[in-house]
Design a protein around this motif. Structure first.
Motif, PDB file in Angstrom:
ATOM      1  N   SER A  48       0.479  -0.967   0.785  1.00  8.54           N
ATOM      2  CA  SER A  48      -0.447  -0.209   0.110  1.00  8.54           C
ATOM      3  C   SER A  48       0.568   1.361   0.004  1.00  8.54           C
ATOM      4  O   SER A  48       0.542   1.858  -0.588  1.00  8.54           O
ATOM      5  CB  SER A  48      -0.669   0.075   1.712  1.00  8.54           C
ATOM      6  OG  SER A  48      -1.449  -1.031   1.230  1.00  8.54           O
ATOM      7  N   ASP A 170      -5.525  -1.416  -5.320  1.00 15.54           N
ATOM      8  CA  ASP A 170      -5.034  -2.061  -3.704  1.00 15.54           C
ATOM      9  C   ASP A 170      -6.253  -3.108  -3.547  1.00 15.54           C
ATOM     10  O   ASP A 170      -6.524  -2.961  -2.875  1.00 15.54           O
ATOM     11  CB  ASP A 170      -4.408  -1.087  -2.619  1.00 15.54           C
ATOM     12  CG  ASP A 170      -3.460  -1.435  -1.395  1.00 15.54           C
ATOM     13  OD1 ASP A 170      -3.775  -2.743  -1.510  1.00 15.54           O
ATOM     14  OD2 ASP A 170      -3.394  -0.345  -0.369  1.00 15.54           O
ATOM     15  N   GLU A 171      -5.851  -4.583  -3.057  1.00 22.00           N
ATOM     16  CA  GLU A 171      -6.487  -5.193  -3.078  1.00 22.00           C
ATOM     17  C   GLU A 171      -7.930  -5.200  -3.547  1.00 22.00           C
ATOM     18  O   GLU A 171      -8.477  -4.940  -1.636  1.00 22.00           O
ATOM     19  CB  GLU A 171      -6.396  -6.085  -1.666  1.00 22.00           C
ATOM     20  CG  GLU A 171      -4.581  -5.587  -1.190  1.00 22.00           C
ATOM     21  CD  GLU A 171      -4.790  -6.373   0.125  1.00 22.00           C
ATOM     22  OE1 GLU A 171      -5.557  -7.009   0.776  1.00 22.00           O
ATOM     23  OE2 GLU A 171      -3.670  -6.609   1.376  1.00 22.00           O
TER      24      GLU A 171
HETATM   25 MG    MG Z   1      -1.912  -2.695   2.242  1.00 17.41          MG
END
Ligand code: MG
Ligand code: ADP
Length: 227
Positions: A48, A170-171
């Motif tokens: 991240s 991000d995911e």
């Molecule tokens: Mg992360």
């Protein structure tokens, strides 16, 4: 090259106020227009952190991030907000949609900074995106009236509404069930095919990772290509 990351370093100060901890220790990455990569790595490895640097939400301690030849850390004022708003699109694990706004209004939020003219010119594209994402019948719904998968597709439309060159995710499937996750992977690939948007996708989902052209792992602060 669309994106050139060279020897990027970043440390975060420890929560107890102790010495800073080195998170990124010399990250290199080169991405051409329309190329797709996935980034894997254990929790806390700095994935991240890296995406926030690529999106100019934070700046590196050292090293260079160039997008279309421009050093991102040197952008200021309108050029910086345009970069965050137009050049890149962001998708997070949680959709971060505005609960009081309709689906269509949510998708148009990146255009608001440009004023009413930009909003008007973005609206056909917003409708088009929502249509191609199977949400044409949901334009006036609130996020709370949608399923998790639908909300995440709205977030994709919002990220794509100003036609970014680079999508940072991000995911994006992290909070979805298997079926919705698989659908979202398909949606991301469709965005890549249709709009030639390049993508950096952080994910634990091997199905999504495998669909990107190259895969990297963030290992001890550096990116290592694994496929
Ligand atoms: Mg992360
Ligand atoms: P990942 O996304 O791979 O799980 P992160 O980039 O979120 O990893 O975090 C990497 C490390 O940096 C973690 O140890 C995290 O606690 C720390 N960290 C992240 N952001 C900050 C911050 N703003 N301030 C201090 N420490 C941070």
């Amino acid at each position: 090259m669309l994106l050139e990351v060279k020897d990027v370093r970043k440390s975060h100060s420890a929560p107890d106020g102790g010495a800073p901890v080195d998170i990124l220790k010399g990250v290199d990455l080169a991405l051409g227009a329309g190329e797709t990569v996935s980034i894997l790595g254990p929790s806390g490895s700095g994935k991240s952190t890296l995406l926030s640097l690529l999106g100019a939400l934070d700046s590196p301690d050292a090293g260079s991030i160039r997008v279309e030849g421009i050093e991102v850390s040197e952008l200021k004022g309108k050029a910086l907000s345009d970069y965050r708003n137009r050049t890149v699109g962001f998708i997070f694990q949680m959709h971060h949609l505005l609960p009081q706004c309709s689906v269509l209004e949510n998708v148009l939020t990146p255009a608001l900074a440009g004023g009413s003219k930009v909003v008007r010119s973005a609206e056909p594209r917003a409708r088009d995106l929502l249509d191609s994402l199977g949400l044409a019948h949901r334009l006036k719904h609130r996020p709370s009236e949608l399923s998790g998968g639908e909300r995440q597709r709205v977030a994709v439309a919002r990220a794509m509404v100003l036609n970014p060159r680079l999508l940072l995710a991000d995911e994006p499937t992290g909070a979805l069930d298997r079926g919705s996750a698989s659908n979202l992977s398909e949606v991301l690939l469709e965005m890549n095919r249709r709009y030639q948007v390049a993508m950096v996708v952080v994910t634990h989902a091997s199905e999504l990772a495998a669909r990107m052209q190259r895969s990297f792992e963030l290992r001890d602060g550096k990116l290592v290509q694994i496929s």
